[in-house]
Motif scaffolding. Structure first.
Motif, PDB file in Angstrom:
ATOM      1  N   SER A 268       0.823  -1.204   0.000  1.00  0.00           N
ATOM      2  CA  SER A 268       0.000   0.000   0.000  1.00  0.00           C
ATOM      3  C   SER A 268       0.858   1.255   0.000  1.00  0.00           C
ATOM      4  O   SER A 268       1.942   1.286   0.597  1.00  0.00           O
ATOM      5  N   TYR A 269       0.322   2.286  -0.640  1.00  0.00           N
ATOM      6  CA  TYR A 269       1.001   3.586  -0.645  1.00  0.00           C
ATOM      7  C   TYR A 269       1.157   4.124   0.768  1.00  0.00           C
ATOM      8  O   TYR A 269       2.030   4.948   1.037  1.00  0.00           O
ATOM      9  N   LYS A 270       0.311   3.644   1.709  1.00  0.00           N
ATOM     10  CA  LYS A 270       0.368   4.128   3.084  1.00  0.00           C
ATOM     11  C   LYS A 270       1.673   3.745   3.771  1.00  0.00           C
ATOM     12  O   LYS A 270       2.053   4.358   4.776  1.00  0.00           O
ATOM     13  N   ASP A 271       2.352   2.728   3.253  1.00  0.00           N
ATOM     14  CA  ASP A 271       3.619   2.279   3.840  1.00  0.00           C
ATOM     15  C   ASP A 271       4.828   3.027   3.288  1.00  0.00           C
ATOM     16  O   ASP A 271       5.966   2.736   3.673  1.00  0.00           O
TER      17      ASP A 271
ATOM     18  N   LYS B  40       8.732  15.230   6.698  1.00  0.00           N
ATOM     19  CA  LYS B  40       8.488  14.240   5.647  1.00  0.00           C
ATOM     20  C   LYS B  40       9.788  13.660   5.093  1.00  0.00           C
ATOM     21  O   LYS B  40       9.789  12.931   4.102  1.00  0.00           O
TER      22      LYS B  40
ATOM     23  N   THR C  75      -2.575   2.567  -4.931  1.00  0.00           N
ATOM     24  CA  THR C  75      -2.636   4.014  -4.722  1.00  0.00           C
ATOM     25  C   THR C  75      -3.983   4.397  -4.094  1.00  0.00           C
ATOM     26  O   THR C  75      -4.893   3.564  -3.992  1.00  0.00           O
ATOM     27  N   PRO C  76      -4.165   5.665  -3.684  1.00  0.00           N
ATOM     28  CA  PRO C  76      -5.440   6.069  -3.069  1.00  0.00           C
ATOM     29  C   PRO C  76      -6.666   5.815  -3.943  1.00  0.00           C
ATOM     30  O   PRO C  76      -7.765   5.595  -3.430  1.00  0.00           O
TER      31      PRO C  76
END
Length: 445
Positions: free
Chosen positions: A124-127, A242, A304-305
């Protein structure tokens, strides 16, 4: 450490096989021993410096938000077949077949293995963003290994790998690595120049090499000296929450820096004359952005989202840890021996007893040794029954930044002598003042 109990096999003469300064001094100072062409054992003194360099590398990587792990030296060939590099890499790769007939290789780099780790655990993009790195031994079967650790077959390298959703994010990681490398070299007392370079078998369009300036360097370097001015400000550049850095990195890419192989005199002429410099350099690291070169063929993707699955953008970043040791010597030496920068020295200070066996001199040296240790500084105490000249020659050869000399005459006046290896200047002072001076120099290191 008492020198009488240490393993330091110094040589008085230059070994015939050593062609460059760092190789000569590393052999003479008892730092390495060759076991085969381009393969060395690291003896205690050399190993201490190697670990100092590795520690700085780790500190700056972690400061930049990168996560350490450890991958094996041997890799399955099937991973390299997936990426298409197994047959393309050439004879520098040492190929092995195990007892079950499986093709293996001694890793020259780790793009395939780290991609395999990523695809097994991240989806996942969250990682993301994610940067993983390790410091591990590599092997590249150089056709003519030479120059000691500068061009060996087995070497210690830090290699890191970033994973990002977009090219823009991956280029932020590229800039972050550039700053972390410049900080790393600066802490080792080196002036490093980032230079656009060819990607070679790693691949990709964006890549910079880092060259350390040294009068005995392997390549002639033509550069705009403002690149070193920017380098000196690297300590003031920081990472935001970031993990991104200021756009100052883009300034590096526009300043002229090329070796004699790619030098263009017409382009160089456009650099203001006051800033045109010519020197010699040694390559000590390289960073790459290569997009989806490995993630696409090996299926390293994230959702992606909006729910689509895309291959991640990647880069790799290497520092030659063992090569750096040789580069530091090439950049910092004289005709007597090595001059270690304080950040990487094997011992911060040496103690020389001019009259071993004299009660007062022995007691003063023991007290200095204990007091320095109490302040967290391990001195190298030359307590051998040797002539003063031999002790001074050994200290000059191994290059510790500071030396405290103790003798009956000075002690009668309540003084010892503190000497800087870099400048050769000496100052007489009380033993307590010498201890405080050395402790202040290394405070916070």
């Amino acid at each position: 450490m008492r020198l009488s109990r240490y393993f330091l096999p110094v040589l008085k003469e230059n070994p015939a096989e050593a062609q460059i300064v760092s190789h000569r001094y590393m052999l003479r100072a008892g730092m390495i021993k060759q076991q085969a062409a381009g393969i060395y054992s690291w003896l205690p003194m050399g190993f201490r410096v190697l670990r100092r360099i590795e520690e700085i590398v780790h500190q700056e990587q972690i400061r930049a938000g990168h996560i350490p792990l450890l991958m094996p030296t041997l890799q399955p060939a099937d991973l390299w077949r997936e990426s298409g590099r197994y047959d393309d890499y050439g004879e520098e790769m040492l190929r092995i077949r195990d007892r079950h007939g499986r093709d293996m290789l001694y890793g020259p780099t780790n793009e395939e293995m780290i991609t395999d780790i990523f695809r097994a655990h991240v989806g996942s993009y969250k990682d993301l963003p994610l940067t993983l790195y390790h410091v591990q031994w590599k092997f590249r079967d150089e056709i003519r290994p030479r120059f000691g650790v500068m061009r060996g077959r087995e070497f210690l390298m830090k290699d890191g790998y970033n994973f990002d959703v977009t090219k823009e994010d991956a280029l932020h990681a590229y800039n972050r690595h550039m700053v972390s490398y410049l900080r790393t070299y600066e802490r080792m007392g080196l002036t490093a120049i980032p230079m656009r370079a060819a990607s070679g078998p790693i691949g990709g369009d964006n890549t910079h090499e880092f060259l350390v300036l040294a009068s005995t360097g392997e390549s002639e370097v033509f550069y705009d000296d403002r690149v070193t001015d920017l380098k000196l400000g690297a300590r003031d550049i920081d990472y935001d929450d970031k993990g991104q850095v200021a756009k100052v990195c883009e300034e590096f890419t526009t300043l002229y820096a090329r070796t004699d192989e790619t030098h263009d005199e017409a382009v160089f002429a456009n650099v203001p004359e006051a800033h045109r410099k010519v020197g010699r350099g040694i390559e000590v690291g390289q960073i790459f952005y290569f997009g989806t070169k490995y993630s696409e063929p090996m299926g390293a993707t994230v959702v992606t989202p909006d729910g689509t699955r895309v291959p991640v953008h990647m880069g790799s970043h290497g520092i030659g840890v063992s090569r750096l040791l040789g580069a530091i010597i090439e950049a910092s030496h004289d005709d007597k021996g090595i001059i270690w920068p304080e950040g990487v020295t094997p011992f911060p200070v040496g103690i020389v007893n001019l009259k071993q066996g004299d009660g007062a001199a022995d007691a003063a040296c023991d007290a200095l040794y204990a007091a320095l240790r109490a302040k967290g500084l391990e001195a190298l105490y030359d307590d051998r029954d040797e002539r003063a000249g031999a002790k001074f020659a050994t200290m000059d050869l191994i290059g510790l930044p500071w030396r405290i000399t103790v003798g009956p005459r000075g002690l009668a006046a309540g003084k010892v002598e503190l000497t800087s290896r870099a400048t050769g200047t000496s100052e007489e002072m009380s033993p307590e003042a010498a201890i405080d001076r050395v402790a202040q120099i290394y405070a916070g290191r």
